[in-house]
Design an enzyme around this catalytic site. Structure first.
Site: not given
Length: 320
Positions: A152, A220, A256
């Site tokens: 991430d 995300k 996400k």
């Protein structure tokens, strides 16, 4: 430089070309976007569908601990919870992943060995992203070498907000390259925009396309470290982006939302957004995740309520 979307090679050929492409995307109708997100959030869910949605949401959680006080013991405890969220009910799904800092990856990998729960690691000087590129890439390299299944990364919001889109794009490409493994599956890359710092919906749409052009496997919303994180509206906008990107390229990208999703009711609203915007193909933890920790406890409490007809006491779930 190559991207995962050859159809857009011209758009990424230069800084000016990338700027023209991103600023040529349709403007976002903020009022319409928020109204649609609010409308979808009022959908009534019947009991059988709610039970399915709760199990699906549990299976989509990236159980997360990203604190300076993290210890190997805490990571092992969360790994146990990811593997067996409700020790009283072994039919409870496992979570999708456990997300930790890079130095905790070896502990998480050992604790989850032999399971299908992924090890995710934040990287690139998370959460601010304020470091030199070589430092960021070393951060990624260490996490991947230690066995992380997913990375991430955070984008350089300063570069993005000052219009240096090619710098952001090239950084995503470089991080993506570090996710490659010569002797196994590549780590999947989630690109975090920190939507609360991007100021406008137009910027969120541009960042979504920039991340996808750079090779993101997921886009995300947030780090969970600022005041405004995932919202129905910004997640809806990103779902529209991945839907449109697949329609034009054939490449499917995950989404996400992270930060601020704490209750089963909230999670189910987001699943409705997924179904009604991107479609059923995204209703799977390979393509949709929740970045959360406290959410899991509420899902477990609601799951038991549906099963037994009553809520559990305060000791039913662990305090993470």
């Amino acid at each position: 430089m190559p991207t995962t979307a050859p159809a857009f090679a011209d758009a990424t050929a230069s800084d000016s070309a990338l700027r023209r492409f991103l600023h040529g995307l349709p403007g976002v109708d903020a009022v319409g976007l928020e109204a649609r997100a609010a409308s979808l959030g009022t959908r009534s869910i019947k009991t059988t569908a709610k039970a399915y949605a709760i199990d699906l949401a549990i299976s989509m959680i990236d159980l997360t601990t990203l604190e300076g006080a993290d210890t190997p013991g805490k990571v092992r405890a969360l790994a146990t919870k990811a593997l067996n969220p409700d020790p009283i009910d072994r039919t409870t799904p496992r979570t999708a992943a456990l997300c930790v800092y890079p130095d905790m990856v070896p502990t998480a990998v050992a604790a989850l060995a032999g399971s299908d729960v992924k090890v995710a690691s934040v990287a690139t000087a998370f959460p601010a992203g304020r470091a030199a590129l070589d430092v960021k890439l070393a951060d990624v390299r260490d996490a991947v070498a230690a066995g992380a299944d997913e990375i991430d990364m955070v984008i350089d919001r300063g570069a993005f907000l000052s219009g240096r889109y090619l710098k952001v794009y090239e950084e995503i490409l470089a991080v993506k390259a570090e996710c490659a493994r010569p002797d196994g599956p590549d780590a999947r890359l989630k690109v975090i925009f920190e939507t609360g710092e991007l100021s406008t919906y137009d910027n969120i749409r541009r960042a979504s396309w920039l991340g996808m052009l750079g090779g993101a496997d997921f886009i995300k919303t947030s780090t969970g470290k600022v005041s405004t994180n995932a919202t129905p509206a910004n997640t809806l906008l990103m779902l529209e982006a991945v839907r449109d990107f697949r329609a034009q390229t054939g490449v499917q990208i995950g989404v996400k939302p992270a930060g601020g999703i704490r209750t089963s009711k909230d999670a189910i609203k987001f699943l409705v957004l997924v179904n009604e915007t991107a479609g059923e193909d995204w209703l799977d933890n390979h393509w949709f995740r929740f970045g959360a920790s406290s959410l899991l406890n509420d899902l477990l409490m609601q799951r038991q309520k549906l099963s037994t007809g009553r809520y559990s006491g305060p000791d039913y779930v662990t305090v993470d």
